[in-house]
Design a protein around this motif. Structure first.
Motif, PDB file in Angstrom:
ATOM      1  N   VAL A 156      62.086  32.820  51.116  1.00 28.36           N
ATOM      2  CA  VAL A 156      60.802  32.407  50.576  1.00 28.36           C
ATOM      3  C   VAL A 156      59.862  33.604  50.553  1.00 28.36           C
ATOM      4  CG1 VAL A 156      60.006  31.620  52.855  1.00 28.36           C
ATOM      5  CG2 VAL A 156      58.810  30.832  50.797  1.00 28.36           C
ATOM      6  N   GLN A 157      59.147  33.758  49.462  1.00 28.16           N
ATOM      7  CA  GLN A 157      58.096  34.769  49.349  1.00 28.16           C
ATOM      8  C   GLN A 157      56.770  34.023  49.318  1.00 28.16           C
ATOM      9  OE1 GLN A 157      58.415  38.147  49.143  1.00 28.16           O
ATOM     10  NE2 GLN A 157      56.259  38.646  48.835  1.00 28.16           N
ATOM     11  N   GLU A 158      55.864  34.378  50.231  1.00 28.20           N
ATOM     12  CA  GLU A 158      54.589  33.689  50.348  1.00 28.20           C
ATOM     13  C   GLU A 158      53.462  34.509  49.724  1.00 28.20           C
ATOM     14  OE1 GLU A 158      55.902  33.346  54.714  1.00 28.20           O
ATOM     15  OE2 GLU A 158      54.225  31.905  54.509  1.00 28.20           O
ATOM     16  N   PHE A 159      52.517  33.792  49.117  1.00 27.01           N
ATOM     17  CA  PHE A 159      51.327  34.435  48.541  1.00 27.01           C
ATOM     18  C   PHE A 159      50.099  33.667  48.997  1.00 27.01           C
ATOM     19  CE2 PHE A 159      48.107  33.829  45.201  1.00 27.01           C
ATOM     20  CZ  PHE A 159      47.563  35.107  45.162  1.00 27.01           C
ATOM     21  N   SER A 160      49.104  34.389  49.510  1.00 27.34           N
ATOM     22  CA  SER A 160      47.822  33.795  49.870  1.00 27.34           C
ATOM     23  C   SER A 160      46.734  34.404  48.994  1.00 27.34           C
ATOM     24  CB  SER A 160      47.484  34.049  51.341  1.00 27.34           C
ATOM     25  OG  SER A 160      48.368  33.352  52.188  1.00 27.34           O
ATOM     26  N   PRO A 161      45.908  33.579  48.336  1.00 26.01           N
ATOM     27  CA  PRO A 161      44.862  34.111  47.461  1.00 26.01           C
ATOM     28  C   PRO A 161      43.759  34.797  48.252  1.00 26.01           C
ATOM     29  CG  PRO A 161      44.600  31.741  47.712  1.00 26.01           C
ATOM     30  CD  PRO A 161      45.901  32.099  48.392  1.00 26.01           C
ATOM     31  N   ASN A 162      43.013  35.674  47.577  1.00 32.00           N
ATOM     32  CA  ASN A 162      41.865  36.295  48.228  1.00 32.00           C
ATOM     33  C   ASN A 162      40.736  35.267  48.397  1.00 32.00           C
ATOM     34  OD1 ASN A 162      40.872  36.075  45.606  1.00 32.00           O
ATOM     35  ND2 ASN A 162      41.130  38.247  45.152  1.00 32.00           N
ATOM     36  N   ASP A 163      39.650  35.684  49.001  1.00 31.98           N
ATOM     37  CA  ASP A 163      38.599  34.742  49.386  1.00 31.98           C
ATOM     38  C   ASP A 163      38.008  33.981  48.206  1.00 31.98           C
ATOM     39  OD1 ASP A 163      38.922  35.400  52.014  1.00 31.98           O
ATOM     40  OD2 ASP A 163      37.236  36.809  52.093  1.00 31.98           O
ATOM     41  N   ASP A 164      37.855  34.645  47.071  1.00 33.30           N
ATOM     42  CA  ASP A 164      37.257  33.951  45.922  1.00 33.30           C
ATOM     43  C   ASP A 164      38.300  33.356  44.977  1.00 33.30           C
ATOM     44  OD1 ASP A 164      38.268  36.154  44.572  1.00 33.30           O
ATOM     45  OD2 ASP A 164      36.315  36.980  44.022  1.00 33.30           O
ATOM     46  N   GLY A 165      39.580  33.537  45.304  1.00 34.22           N
ATOM     47  CA  GLY A 165      40.635  32.944  44.492  1.00 34.22           C
ATOM     48  C   GLY A 165      40.860  33.601  43.154  1.00 34.22           C
ATOM     49  N   SER A 166      40.273  34.765  42.926  1.00 34.21           N
ATOM     50  CA  SER A 166      40.355  35.409  41.606  1.00 34.21           C
ATOM     51  C   SER A 166      41.734  35.958  41.297  1.00 34.21           C
ATOM     52  CB  SER A 166      39.321  36.537  41.516  1.00 34.21           C
ATOM     53  OG  SER A 166      39.554  37.522  42.519  1.00 34.21           O
ATOM     54  N   ASN A 167      42.601  36.073  42.289  1.00 32.00           N
ATOM     55  CA  ASN A 167      43.939  36.628  42.056  1.00 32.00           C
ATOM     56  C   ASN A 167      45.022  35.564  42.036  1.00 32.00           C
ATOM     57  OD1 ASN A 167      43.832  36.042  44.798  1.00 32.00           O
ATOM     58  ND2 ASN A 167      45.020  37.854  45.398  1.00 32.00           N
ATOM     59  N   ARG A 168      44.654  34.299  41.867  1.00 29.29           N
ATOM     60  CA  ARG A 168      45.657  33.231  41.862  1.00 29.29           C
ATOM     61  C   ARG A 168      46.666  33.412  40.726  1.00 29.29           C
ATOM     62  NH1 ARG A 168      44.198  28.945  45.275  1.00 29.29           N
ATOM     63  NH2 ARG A 168      42.008  28.992  45.925  1.00 29.29           N
TER      64      ARG A 168
END
Length: 349
Positions: free
Chosen positions: A74-86
């Motif tokens: 599994v590769q996990e991704f967490s967005p930055n604080d403002d979610g602009s990189n979703r």
């Protein structure tokens, strides 16, 4: 019937605590188990990422269970604080060959359709996102939805039956239609038992500001105000902010109702554990696992939504700790009335 539906009807394994010392969002992790190592799952988290002891952790538990059974990574991704990189996060997962890719949370609504169109050979799923909202996302997307209002109704029943002050509270993370389903169900459940009980409902942040899902300090302030005003039980639907609600309950000698995971099992502090009388289980783990199992067996239809409700055990109440054992028969009666269609739970406050 897909295997996903069948697995949800069967209930599935109990949710395990998912907190890990491993930092999420950066590298692929591999879990043991038999099966093909060709399974490469992309998991894009909601605000707060893994470690929220709630929504995101439940999604990871479903992935972890699938890898235990089928093998893979599994590769996990967490967005930055403002979610602009979703959008970038989803696209990177697909570009790197992870398939399926699972987006956790309605905040991916605005970007998932475009990303799915760019990667038509990748299978996507979205927890809390309909294939048709805000617009059709494509034949390679599956929506994993829940009847949160039904489980929240039972939480309201439990709160009303246990309240000694005649006042209870609800703390929502972000004031959106999704979280309003929790509020509506909770208020309806309280009223079904005793319409004279007062429900104080408040939100940590307004629509569009997702910080309310990861602001324990603000959650504590809101809940403390409710306890100070006379509430003795507060239910939260606020993701990582729920820790603050638990702290307020402990400081006030009150009770709290957790959400998504069995939070009695996921908190570390015994003082906080002691105030969690139950949790509204939103079995994201079951839904994610069942989707991956369908993918492995080639059974994902795509372009459709799968709705998980009380009849499929997709939502429910935790009994860990034994705090609601004495009212279980009454809770079960209300549950059956909902399943039978005798009670229709509202989805808006």
């Amino acid at each position: 019937m897909t295997k996903a539906a069948a697995l949800l009807l069967a209930g599935g394994m109990a949710l395990s605590a998912c907190a890990s010392d491993e930092e999420p969002g950066g590298t692929a992790s591999e879990t043991g188990g038999s099966g093909s190592e060709e399974l490469r799952i992309g998991l894009a988290y909601d605000t707060g990422g893994r470690g929220d002891r709630s929504f995101n952790d439940s999604a990871y538990a479903g992935v972890e269970r699938a890898i235990d059974e089928f093998g893979g990574t599994v590769q996990e991704f967490s967005p930055n604080d403002d979610g602009s990189n979703r959008a970038e996060g989803l696209a990177n997962l697909a570009q790197e060959g992870f398939n399926p890719v699972i987006a956790v949370g309605f905040a991916y609504d605005e970007v998932l359709g475009d990303v799915a169109a760019d990667f038509p050979d990748t299978t996507f799923a979205q927890v809390d996102g309909s294939v048709d909202a805000p617009e059709y996302k494509g034949d390679n997307v599956t929506g994993l939805l829940f009847a949160e209002e039904q489980g929240s109704f039972l939480a309201g029943v439990a709160a009303a039956l246990k309240s000694e002050t005649g006042q209870v509270g609800f703390v929502g993370g972000v004031e959106t239609p999704l979280i309003q389903k929790f509020q509506a169900g909770f208020e309806a459940g309280v009223a079904a038992v005793d319409p004279a009980i007062t429900v104080n409902s408040q939100y940590i942040s307004p629509a569009g500001d997702f910080s309310g899902f990861n602001d324990p300090a603000r959650g504590e302030i809101l809940a403390q105000g409710m306890f100070d005003a006379g509430a003795d039980i507060v239910y939260h639907a606020s993701g990582g902010s729920g820790t603050g609600v638990f702290r307020a309950a402990a400081a006030s000698g009150g009770r709290a109702i957790g959400v998504d995971s069995d939070q009695y099992q996921t908190v570390d502090d015994p003082a906080l554990q002691a105030v969690i009388m139950t949790s509204m289980l939103k079995r994201v783990d079951n839904a994610v696992y069942a989707f991956i199992a369908d993918f492995v067996e080639g059974g994902v239809e795509g372009g459709t939504d799968i709705v998980n409700d009380l009849s499929t055990e997709g939502v429910g109440l935790a009994t860990t700790g034994g705090f609601i054992d004495d009212i279980q028969d009454q809770i079960d009666d209300y549950r059956q009335q909902i399943v039978d269609g005798d009670i229709e739970v509202p989805t808006t406050p």
